[in-house]
Design an enzyme around this catalytic site. Structure first.
Site, short mmCIF file in Angstrom:
data_model
loop_
_atom_site.label_atom_id
_atom_site.label_comp_id
_atom_site.label_asym_id
_atom_site.label_seq_id
_atom_site.Cartn_x
_atom_site.Cartn_y
_atom_site.Cartn_z
N LYS A 209 -44.81 -8.89 75.65
CA LYS A 209 -45.40 -10.20 75.36
C LYS A 209 -44.35 -11.13 74.77
O LYS A 209 -43.44 -10.69 74.06
CB LYS A 209 -46.58 -10.03 74.41
N GLU B 92 -53.06 5.07 79.37
CA GLU B 92 -53.33 5.05 77.93
C GLU B 92 -54.78 4.65 77.64
O GLU B 92 -55.49 4.16 78.51
CB GLU B 92 -52.37 4.08 77.23
#
Length: 303
Positions: A162, A27
């Site tokens: 996260k 990405e």
């Protein structure tokens, strides 16, 4: 999904796909938004070299001047990483407007996985996956990454999500959408900077060959993707006490500023990077390089 006719494949990527050689998608949002100028270009080059060293062809993806590009040239990579690039984050919902209006942008997990699948690239390495945000029952704030994985057969190699996210809810959504989550040499789901979130996983693989066998078998029965959760290298894991302090400060910062949606991750990452004295940047770099290495090994086995 973007029609294949609208995609621009670098000749090296196109040749590899035509010959059945392994290709690994990468990405561009991590380059334009996740790392500071200078360091981002260095990491971009190192990521591509890791893939090459492992025997595959890298395909870093971005949208440039209304054209989805799979496999950035050296000049295009520099453009994406330039301090004045000012590229927006393009999720899957944003691809149509960006292409139709001739705009440029960096691709997120959702859009990268979708573009990769459209081109026939089945393996994608990234840092962390998006997920269900805390208080999503009131805000409906759920990353598009999860919905895309439910619909495209891409293998996504990442270091979990996260810890600011609702990890239990994220795993539930993946289960609901028939996305297998494999722990690479771990039985617990990683939490990006930390090797474990404390959430157990039903499936574990020890080698790239096992992961490839699971991916190949899954594709015979379902159209969804597969998530391969690769914990951050042990020597690069952030100290838990430091992590928890930064997380608490970051959450308070989000509340004070009223930040939500797509801006949560950039604000939180910036706080981690600034307040940790660069420790989080080192961790981020280490885990994404590790994921690229693992993704390459699996891509080679699949090919």
């Amino acid at each position: 999904m973007t029609p294949h006719s609208q995609l621009f494949l670098h000749e090296e990527v196109a040749a590899a796909l035509a010959d059945g050689e392994p290709v690994v998608a990468l990405e561009s949002t991590i380059l334009s938004h996740g790392l500071p100028p200078g360091r981002n270009l260095d990491v971009a080059r190192r990521l591509e070299q890791v893939v090459r060293d492992g025997g595959a062809v890298p395909a870093t993806i971005a949208v440039l001047d209304g054209r989805p590009v799979l496999g950035l040239s050296a000049a295009e990579l520099e453009r994406v990483c330039a301090p004045d690039a000012n590229l927006g984050k393009l999720s899957l919902r944003d691809l149509g407007p960006a292409v139709g209006l001739g705009r440029s942008g960096a691709t997120t997990v959702a859009s990268t996985a979708s573009l990769a699948a459209a081109a026939g690239i089945g393996v994608f390495a990234t840092g962390g996956l998006g997920g269900v945000h805390l208080n999503a029952s009131q805000t409906w704030d759920v990353s598009a990454d999860l919905g895309v994985l439910a619909k495209v057969p891409t293998l996504v190699v990442c270091s979990g999500v996260k810890s600011v996210l609702d990890i239990a809810a994220t795993l539930e959504v993946l289960e609901t959408n028939s996305v297998p989550v494999l722990g690479y040499r771990t039985s617990e789901f990683p939490a990006f900077y930390l090797r474990s979130s404390g959430h157990e996983l039903p499936w574990r693989v020890e080698h790239a060959k096992e992961a490839a066998a699971v991916v190949a078998a899954h594709r015979a029965y379902a159209g969804s993707g597969v998530l391969l959760a690769n914990p951050i290298p042990e020597e690069s894991e952030m100290d838990k006490e430091l992590h928890d302090r930064l997380l608490a400060e970051g959450l308070e910062l989000l509340r004070e500023r009223g930040v939500h949606g797509a801006e949560v991750t950039p604000v939180l990452l910036e706080h981690f990077h600034t307040a940790s004295g660069g420790v989080s940047l080192d961790a981020n770099e280490a885990l994404v390089l590790s994921n690229a290495k693992l993704a390459t090994a699996v891509a080679v086995e699949l090919a």
